[in-house]
Design a protein around this motif. Structure first.
Motif, PDB file in Angstrom:
ATOM      1  N   SER A  47      -7.468 -32.185  57.692  1.00  0.00           N
ATOM      2  CA  SER A  47      -6.718 -30.917  57.787  1.00  0.00           C
ATOM      3  C   SER A  47      -5.387 -31.173  58.506  1.00  0.00           C
ATOM      4  O   SER A  47      -5.274 -32.072  59.329  1.00  0.00           O
ATOM      5  N   VAL A  48      -4.383 -30.321  58.129  1.00  0.00           N
ATOM      6  CA  VAL A  48      -3.060 -30.346  58.777  1.00  0.00           C
ATOM      7  C   VAL A  48      -2.736 -28.909  59.153  1.00  0.00           C
ATOM      8  O   VAL A  48      -2.704 -28.032  58.278  1.00  0.00           O
ATOM      9  N   SER A  49      -2.531 -28.678  60.430  1.00  0.00           N
ATOM     10  CA  SER A  49      -2.404 -27.288  60.905  1.00  0.00           C
ATOM     11  C   SER A  49      -0.989 -26.884  61.306  1.00  0.00           C
ATOM     12  O   SER A  49      -0.794 -25.836  61.921  1.00  0.00           O
ATOM     13  N   VAL A  50       0.028 -27.695  61.004  1.00  0.00           N
ATOM     14  CA  VAL A  50       1.411 -27.340  61.376  1.00  0.00           C
ATOM     15  C   VAL A  50       2.335 -27.529  60.188  1.00  0.00           C
ATOM     16  O   VAL A  50       2.016 -28.246  59.231  1.00  0.00           O
ATOM     17  N   PRO A 102       1.715 -34.434  72.106  1.00  0.00           N
ATOM     18  CA  PRO A 102       1.798 -34.996  73.451  1.00  0.00           C
ATOM     19  C   PRO A 102       2.672 -34.186  74.407  1.00  0.00           C
ATOM     20  O   PRO A 102       2.629 -34.387  75.616  1.00  0.00           O
ATOM     21  N   PHE A 103       3.465 -33.277  73.868  1.00  0.00           N
ATOM     22  CA  PHE A 103       4.337 -32.431  74.703  1.00  0.00           C
ATOM     23  C   PHE A 103       4.731 -31.205  73.894  1.00  0.00           C
ATOM     24  O   PHE A 103       4.518 -31.151  72.673  1.00  0.00           O
ATOM     25  N   ASP A 104       5.323 -30.218  74.585  1.00  0.00           N
ATOM     26  CA  ASP A 104       5.861 -29.051  73.880  1.00  0.00           C
ATOM     27  C   ASP A 104       7.021 -29.503  73.005  1.00  0.00           C
ATOM     28  O   ASP A 104       7.849 -30.336  73.415  1.00  0.00           O
ATOM     29  N   GLY A 105       7.137 -28.956  71.825  1.00  0.00           N
ATOM     30  CA  GLY A 105       8.238 -29.360  70.976  1.00  0.00           C
ATOM     31  C   GLY A 105       8.259 -28.639  69.649  1.00  0.00           C
ATOM     32  O   GLY A 105       7.604 -27.610  69.458  1.00  0.00           O
ATOM     33  N   VAL A 106       9.053 -29.199  68.732  1.00  0.00           N
ATOM     34  CA  VAL A 106       9.223 -28.653  67.388  1.00  0.00           C
ATOM     35  C   VAL A 106       8.884 -29.744  66.388  1.00  0.00           C
ATOM     36  O   VAL A 106       9.260 -30.913  66.561  1.00  0.00           O
ATOM     37  N   VAL A 107       8.159 -29.381  65.328  1.00  0.00           N
ATOM     38  CA  VAL A 107       7.826 -30.337  64.280  1.00  0.00           C
ATOM     39  C   VAL A 107       9.078 -30.597  63.447  1.00  0.00           C
ATOM     40  O   VAL A 107       9.600 -29.699  62.789  1.00  0.00           O
ATOM     41  N   LEU A 108       9.567 -31.825  63.524  1.00  0.00           N
ATOM     42  CA  LEU A 108      10.740 -32.196  62.737  1.00  0.00           C
ATOM     43  C   LEU A 108      10.359 -32.585  61.318  1.00  0.00           C
ATOM     44  O   LEU A 108      11.039 -32.213  60.359  1.00  0.00           O
ATOM     45  N   VAL A 109       9.300 -33.372  61.208  1.00  0.00           N
ATOM     46  CA  VAL A 109       8.861 -33.863  59.896  1.00  0.00           C
ATOM     47  C   VAL A 109       7.337 -33.822  59.829  1.00  0.00           C
ATOM     48  O   VAL A 109       6.661 -34.225  60.776  1.00  0.00           O
ATOM     49  N   ARG A 110       6.811 -33.345  58.724  1.00  0.00           N
ATOM     50  CA  ARG A 110       5.368 -33.441  58.436  1.00  0.00           C
ATOM     51  C   ARG A 110       5.215 -34.408  57.267  1.00  0.00           C
ATOM     52  O   ARG A 110       5.652 -34.123  56.149  1.00  0.00           O
ATOM     53  N   ARG A 134       1.902 -28.532  74.111  1.00  0.00           N
ATOM     54  CA  ARG A 134       1.215 -29.772  74.467  1.00  0.00           C
ATOM     55  C   ARG A 134      -0.302 -29.568  74.313  1.00  0.00           C
ATOM     56  O   ARG A 134      -0.851 -28.581  74.788  1.00  0.00           O
ATOM     57  N   GLY A 135      -0.983 -30.536  73.672  1.00  0.00           N
ATOM     58  CA  GLY A 135      -2.423 -30.485  73.473  1.00  0.00           C
ATOM     59  C   GLY A 135      -2.852 -29.749  72.225  1.00  0.00           C
ATOM     60  O   GLY A 135      -4.048 -29.754  71.870  1.00  0.00           O
ATOM     61  N   GLN A 136      -1.903 -29.108  71.537  1.00  0.00           N
ATOM     62  CA  GLN A 136      -2.238 -28.372  70.316  1.00  0.00           C
ATOM     63  C   GLN A 136      -2.579 -29.353  69.196  1.00  0.00           C
ATOM     64  O   GLN A 136      -1.940 -30.390  69.025  1.00  0.00           O
ATOM     65  N   THR A 137      -3.630 -29.037  68.397  1.00  0.00           N
ATOM     66  CA  THR A 137      -4.045 -29.899  67.287  1.00  0.00           C
ATOM     67  C   THR A 137      -3.026 -29.831  66.163  1.00  0.00           C
ATOM     68  O   THR A 137      -2.661 -28.740  65.691  1.00  0.00           O
ATOM     69  N   LEU A 138      -2.583 -31.002  65.728  1.00  0.00           N
ATOM     70  CA  LEU A 138      -1.632 -31.097  64.637  1.00  0.00           C
ATOM     71  C   LEU A 138      -2.334 -31.479  63.332  1.00  0.00           C
ATOM     72  O   LEU A 138      -2.097 -30.892  62.280  1.00  0.00           O
ATOM     73  N   VAL A 139      -3.201 -32.500  63.435  1.00  0.00           N
ATOM     74  CA  VAL A 139      -3.894 -33.047  62.273  1.00  0.00           C
ATOM     75  C   VAL A 139      -5.329 -33.387  62.693  1.00  0.00           C
ATOM     76  O   VAL A 139      -5.568 -33.780  63.838  1.00  0.00           O
ATOM     77  N   TYR A 145     -11.769 -36.407  64.408  1.00  0.00           N
ATOM     78  CA  TYR A 145     -11.129 -36.282  65.742  1.00  0.00           C
ATOM     79  C   TYR A 145      -9.741 -35.662  65.553  1.00  0.00           C
ATOM     80  O   TYR A 145      -9.105 -35.840  64.505  1.00  0.00           O
ATOM     81  N   PRO A 146      -9.263 -34.926  66.573  1.00  0.00           N
ATOM     82  CA  PRO A 146      -7.948 -34.284  66.443  1.00  0.00           C
ATOM     83  C   PRO A 146      -6.806 -35.216  66.871  1.00  0.00           C
ATOM     84  O   PRO A 146      -6.956 -36.030  67.778  1.00  0.00           O
ATOM     85  N   VAL A 147      -5.682 -35.067  66.211  1.00  0.00           N
ATOM     86  CA  VAL A 147      -4.420 -35.676  66.644  1.00  0.00           C
ATOM     87  C   VAL A 147      -3.594 -34.550  67.251  1.00  0.00           C
ATOM     88  O   VAL A 147      -3.259 -33.577  66.557  1.00  0.00           O
ATOM     89  N   VAL A 148      -3.287 -34.658  68.542  1.00  0.00           N
ATOM     90  CA  VAL A 148      -2.690 -33.523  69.258  1.00  0.00           C
ATOM     91  C   VAL A 148      -1.239 -33.805  69.657  1.00  0.00           C
ATOM     92  O   VAL A 148      -0.800 -34.962  69.713  1.00  0.00           O
TER      93      VAL A 148
END
Length: 409
Positions: free
Chosen positions: A196-199, A228-236, A207-212, A223-226
């Protein structure tokens, strides 16, 4: 259009308040001034008392301006040595200048320089053949009176001349870039299949939010890929079913601070140094911010450098890739006396400001030093603390020109 409206508004206000009249049609300013008094053989002001006369001139050909007096009796020249004279000048700001005279050829020479502006109330005293003579008259130039209400309505702003920092700057172009210390290319910890991809691209994450979510090949457990810091998704870079290995799944950046990279070549590059202050402007001019050079990076050519500074971007106005311009302060010097460049005008052959005393404004001829676009160093012609017109000075000049106060020699 605003400038024209301001001039027109001031003219109307002065007319309503009884401002100084202009010369009659067809009569120049100098002609209007000359018509007010008699001119002598040397084009000076003739002062008469009975059959004794004194011609007052200011001579300034190849010498600093100085008084020269010519005496006459019954219309005929008198020997300069037969006359004793003094001249006292009272200036707008209260300064008083006293001159004594000594004979030199067929005239009397004043004891000092008649400094600019040549605008003052004059008292002349002379003695000849046991008789005393006295005259008093006004001799103004570059002076006008504007009611306080009219000046305020026209937007005239006055400041006191004093110390200021004059800066030497260079102008550079550059771009906004990601702060690589706040940038991450996020990969899976263990090889597997993306479940799954959630972003989405452009989404803000914490920070800590599940991305993939990845299912490991060996464990067959997810297992989740989270983040590492607050930010903006530049590329998926991934979708469900993709293989997760050494490839980047998500590219993330914290854009609360970004870099600005400025490019300099040649002499400009040699002037740059870490710690110099920088004013940065967006290409559209809508945004401005400041910073300091933190790093100088040499480029492959060896003749160019990139100067990098970090700037706050909490509002998100500075987007990586934007073109910017910048003013880099390569030196700064505090000078004891300066005026704003917005107050400078041309008057005769001088650069001037207009000093304010009450509701009266008068030129001050300046000797200028360094200028930086905001302030001009004053080396002479203005006293510290003098209140001068810093904004809308062109309105004062327009009224001075209209009043016809000329250079009285």
């Amino acid at each position: 259009m605003v400038r024209l409206v301001s001039i027109a508004s001031l003219a109307l206000l002065l007319a309503a308040c009884g401002g100084a009249p202009a010369p009659e049609s067809g009569e120049s300013h100098d002609e209007a001034a000359a018509a007010e008094y008699e001119r002598g053989p040397h084009r000076g002001r003739m002062l008469r008392d009975g059959d004794f006369a004194l011609e007052v001139t200011i001579f300034e050909t190849n010498v600093p301006p100085q008084y020269r007096l010519y005496a006459y009796q019954g219309g005929k020249p008198l020997p300069a040595s037969s006359v004793r004279a003094t001249v006292q000048l009272k200036r707008l700001d209260g300064e008083v200048n006293d001159f004594t005279f000594k004979p030199e050829g067929d005239y009397l020479t004043g004891s000092g320089e008649v400094t600019e502006p040549h605008s003052f109330d004059v008292e002349v005293k002379a003695q000849h053949a046991g008789k005393s003579h006295r005259w008093a008259f006004a001799s103004y130039e570059g002076r006008t009176t504007i009611p306080a209400a009219a000046a305020k309505e026209a937007g005239v702003e006055v400041e006191a001349a004093g110390p200021a920092v004059v800066r030497t700057t260079i102008r550079l172009m550059g771009t906004v870039a990601l702060d690589e210390n706040r940038h991450a290319e996020i990969k899976a910890r263990f090889p597997g299949i993306v479940r799954s991809v959630s972003v989405q691209q452009g989404q803000s994450v914490r920070r800590g939010q599940t991305l993939v979510v990845v299912e490991g090949n060996e464990s067959m457990r997810t297992y989740p890929v989270v983040a590492p810091f607050d930010g903006v998704v530049l590329v998926r870079n991934t979708n469900v079913g993709d293989v997760a290995g050494d490839n980047t799944l998500v590219e993330l950046a914290n854009l609360s601070e970004v870099w600005v990279e400025l490019r300099a070549i040649g002499a400009d590059a040699e002037k740059l140094a870490i710690g110099q202050e920088v004013e940065i402007n967006s290409a559209t001019g809508d945004s401005t911010t400041g910073g300091k050079i933190q790093t100088l990076l040499p480029l492959a050519s060896g003749q160019s450098v990139v100067a990098r500074t970090s700037i706050d971007n909490a509002q998100g106005r500075w987007r990586p890739g934007m073109t910017v311009s910048a003013e880099v302060v390569v030196s700064a010097r505090e000078v004891p006396l300066a005026v704003k460049e917005s107050g400078l005008q041309r008057f005769r052959d001088f650069t001037v400001v207009f000093a304010q005393v009450g509701e009266t404004y008068e030129v001050r001829m300046l000797e200028l030093g360094e200028r930086d676009g905001e302030y001009a160093e004053v080396l002479g012609g203005l006293k510290p603390g003098t209140r001068y017109v810093a904004e809308q000075s062109f309105l004062i000049k327009a009224d001075v020109d209209k009043s016809g106060a000329s250079h009285d020699h």
